[in-house]
Design an enzyme around this catalytic site. Structure first.
Site, mmCIF file in Angstrom:
data_model
loop_
_atom_site.group_PDB
_atom_site.id
_atom_site.type_symbol
_atom_site.label_atom_id
_atom_site.label_comp_id
_atom_site.label_asym_id
_atom_site.label_seq_id
_atom_site.Cartn_x
_atom_site.Cartn_y
_atom_site.Cartn_z
ATOM 1 N N ASP A 103 0.824 -1.260 0.065
ATOM 2 C CA ASP A 103 0.101 -0.208 -0.175
ATOM 3 C C ASP A 103 0.999 1.192 0.034
ATOM 4 O OD1 ASP A 103 -2.288 1.453 0.336
ATOM 5 O OD2 ASP A 103 -2.410 1.238 2.419
ATOM 6 N N TYR A 105 1.534 5.629 -0.889
ATOM 7 C CA TYR A 105 1.078 6.837 -0.065
ATOM 8 C C TYR A 105 1.320 8.080 -1.082
ATOM 9 C CZ TYR A 105 0.556 9.850 4.190
ATOM 10 O OH TYR A 105 0.075 10.488 5.413
ATOM 11 N N HIS A 110 -3.426 13.990 -0.233
ATOM 12 C CA HIS A 110 -3.786 13.362 1.059
ATOM 13 C C HIS A 110 -2.651 13.202 1.986
ATOM 14 C CE1 HIS A 110 -5.262 9.696 3.235
ATOM 15 N NE2 HIS A 110 -3.987 9.122 3.193
ATOM 16 N N ARG A 119 0.250 15.488 12.557
ATOM 17 C CA ARG A 119 1.255 16.202 13.127
ATOM 18 C C ARG A 119 1.474 17.575 13.042
ATOM 19 N NH1 ARG A 119 3.175 12.241 9.571
ATOM 20 N NH2 ARG A 119 3.594 14.026 8.025
ATOM 21 N N GLU A 175 -10.506 4.402 2.215
ATOM 22 C CA GLU A 175 -9.609 4.898 1.412
ATOM 23 C C GLU A 175 -9.824 4.467 -0.087
ATOM 24 O OE1 GLU A 175 -5.703 3.949 3.102
ATOM 25 O OE2 GLU A 175 -5.834 5.721 4.329
ATOM 26 N N GLU A 177 -8.658 3.986 -3.586
ATOM 27 C CA GLU A 177 -7.320 3.794 -4.424
ATOM 28 C C GLU A 177 -7.569 3.221 -5.624
ATOM 29 O OE1 GLU A 177 -4.114 2.320 -1.634
ATOM 30 O OE2 GLU A 177 -5.301 3.226 0.322
ATOM 31 N N ASP A 209 -9.297 0.414 0.546
ATOM 32 C CA ASP A 209 -8.571 0.208 1.794
ATOM 33 C C ASP A 209 -9.107 0.704 3.198
ATOM 34 O OD1 ASP A 209 -6.128 -1.015 2.710
ATOM 35 O OD2 ASP A 209 -4.873 0.904 2.543
ATOM 36 N N ARG A 213 -9.191 4.627 11.886
ATOM 37 C CA ARG A 213 -8.379 5.915 12.274
ATOM 38 C C ARG A 213 -7.887 5.899 13.652
ATOM 39 N NH1 ARG A 213 -6.522 6.609 7.370
ATOM 40 N NH2 ARG A 213 -8.155 6.813 5.807
ATOM 41 N N GLN A 216 -5.393 3.100 14.196
ATOM 42 C CA GLN A 216 -4.239 3.815 13.239
ATOM 43 C C GLN A 216 -3.297 4.551 14.207
ATOM 44 O OE1 GLN A 216 -5.053 5.070 9.446
ATOM 45 N NE2 GLN A 216 -3.203 5.636 8.974
ATOM 46 N N TYR A 220 0.452 3.423 15.202
ATOM 47 C CA TYR A 220 1.460 3.483 14.187
ATOM 48 C C TYR A 220 2.889 4.082 14.252
ATOM 49 C CZ TYR A 220 1.692 8.624 12.956
ATOM 50 O OH TYR A 220 1.733 9.949 12.946
ATOM 51 N N LYS A 229 -5.431 -1.343 9.581
ATOM 52 C CA LYS A 229 -5.485 -1.384 8.119
ATOM 53 C C LYS A 229 -5.886 -2.892 7.687
ATOM 54 C CE LYS A 229 -3.964 3.024 6.791
ATOM 55 N NZ LYS A 229 -4.546 3.454 5.831
ATOM 56 N N THR A 233 -9.238 -5.425 2.840
ATOM 57 C CA THR A 233 -9.186 -4.384 1.729
ATOM 58 C C THR A 233 -10.129 -5.000 0.701
ATOM 59 O OG1 THR A 233 -6.936 -4.089 2.298
ATOM 60 C CG2 THR A 233 -7.361 -3.584 0.221
ATOM 61 N N THR A 321 -4.485 6.589 -0.855
ATOM 62 C CA THR A 321 -5.782 7.348 -1.067
ATOM 63 C C THR A 321 -5.475 8.231 -2.171
ATOM 64 O OG1 THR A 321 -5.953 7.005 1.235
ATOM 65 C CG2 THR A 321 -7.479 8.523 0.226
ATOM 66 N N GLU A 335 -10.001 13.012 5.748
ATOM 67 C CA GLU A 335 -10.065 14.380 4.955
ATOM 68 C C GLU A 335 -11.405 15.192 4.702
ATOM 69 O OE1 GLU A 335 -6.975 14.053 1.677
ATOM 70 O OE2 GLU A 335 -7.535 11.874 2.176
HETATM 71 CA CA CA Z 1 -4.162 2.792 1.759
#
Ligand code: CA
Length: 388
Positions: A103, A105, A110, A119, A175, A177, A209, A213, A216, A220, A229, A233, A321, A335
């Site tokens: 997967d 990114y 995104h 962050r 997600e 994708e 996917d 959250r 995660q 993570y 995750k 899927t 995503t 988002e």
């Molecule tokens: Ca993903």
């Protein structure tokens, strides 16, 4: 005629009927062509696309030419008609036996959106982001066919002001994708340059996917996504061959930094002008533009193999995503609702930050076809069921 499944598309899938086990079919309008029956080739009766995908680009091109001739030639009509089944009378299956699942990114929008939320106070992109396509190895065994129920996962969640507890995810997300399926494997130690993308990748599908959250966010650091995750899927049933996407190829967006030579795709641009659409309970909530992706699938594959990691037939890698710059182009609820701070307002008067039990999410996509029409990727969908 189902729009988007015309002669310029010819996507491959696996279907069964009351009288035949899983076998390969090609979508033609609102019907499915039984390939094993029409070609007599037992490779199309194996129950997955893997054996055919392993044969490589010459075999793929030969069959595509043969199918085009069968489906357009008047002389073949009688033979072909007998092996065209109504799509609503067949059962679809997972089209490939999935090898490894990676997967990525690769949407700048995104990554910047998530960086700002996860962050705050730091630059939205980490320093490596513009130098390499970031990815992680996912869980191949939980890649399932579109329509598989999405049972709300349980796991450790930790609110900011309390300790961790085990329970159903309260921030269940999608997600949107695009997935790429490897046909031709490599040996350990071999790498795939961006120029050899077409020699290995068979086709393209849609991926949802699903992501928890809250699980995660807590788990993570420092090794990346894990249980948030890996519970499911979803994959669309039809694999659109790369050969159908020539008219959809575009140059990717300009890059901020000069790329290392193994990622330089100036001569082999594999941007793809797909328009995705995300629907919640039938309402269109987002239209993510795939042409905006910073890293292309050819660069992803080059990066995935630059260390000599071997590819197997059936390996699946997903784009990450897909989000565009506008709010209605974002490919996830985190988002769309900005982490729940700004819930999505729905036409029925309701609002949504994250998915509720009973919600149905459907992702579709179209792209320009060689004959001037738009081809369809079909759909990937799933309905949320309560945690057990
Ligand atoms: Ca993903």
């Amino acid at each position: 005629m189902t729009a988007g499944f015309g002669i310029a598309n010819l996507p491959y899938g696996i279907f069964s009927t009351d009288v035949t086990g899983p076998r390969t079919g090609v979508a033609v309008g609102d019907r499915v062509l039984d390939l094993a029956a029409v070609t007599g080739d037992p490779i199309h009766a194996t129950g997955s696309l893997n054996a055919f995908m392993a044969q490589g680009p010459a075999a793929w091109a030969q069959l595509r030419r043969h199918l085009t001739s069968l489906l357009t030639g008047r002389a073949h009509r009688g033979v072909v008609e007998r092996h065209l089944l109504p799509a609503d009378a067949v059962t679809m299956h997972l089209p490939v036996e999935v090898g490894d699942y990676v997967d990525f990114y690769s949407s700048r929008h995104h990554a910047e959106n998530l960086g700002k939320m996860f962050r705050p106070g730091s630059p939205p992109l980490t320093p490596n982001w513009t130098h390499l396509p970031i990815g992680y190895h996912g869980r191949a065994g939980t890649v399932r066919l579109s329509g598989t129920p999405v049972v709300r996962p349980k796991g450790q969640r930790k609110p900011p002001d309390a300790g961790p507890s085990l329970g159903p995810s309260l921030r269940l997300d999608i997600e949107a994708e695009v997935g790429f399926v490897v046909g031709v494997p490599t040996a350990l130690g071999e790498s795939v340059p961006v120029s050899a993308f077409e020699e290995h990748v068979f086709g393209v599908c849609l991926i949802n996917d699903w992501s928890a959250r809250d699980l995660q966010a807590w788990e993570y650091v420092p090794l990346g996504p894990f249980l948030g995750k890996s519970f499911l899927t979803s994959m669309s049933p039809w694999i659109v061959p790369l050969a159908a996407l020539e008219a959809a190829r575009v140059k990717p967006p300009a890059r901020d930094e000069p790329l290392l030579p193994y990622l330089d795709d100036t001569r082999h641009p594999w941007g793809l002008d797909l328009t995705l659409e995300v629907r919640l309970n039938g309402e269109l909530i987002s239209s993510p533009p795939f042409a905006e992706m910073y890293w292309t699938p050819a660069q992803q594959l080059a990066h995935l193999t630059v260390n000599g990691a071997a590819l197997r037939t059936g390996d699946l890698f997903a784009s990450g995503t897909v989000s565009g710059p506008a709010r209605d182009q974002r490919g996830s609820f985190i988002e769309l609702s900005w982490g729940g701070a700004s819930p999505l307002e729905l036409k029925d008067g309701g609002t949504r930050s994250f998915l509720e039990d009973g919600d149905q999410v459907t992702i579709t996509a179209t792209a320009p076809a060689m004959d001037g029409t738009r081809l369809s990727f079909g759909e990937v969908s799933g309905r949320i069921e309560p945690a057990t």
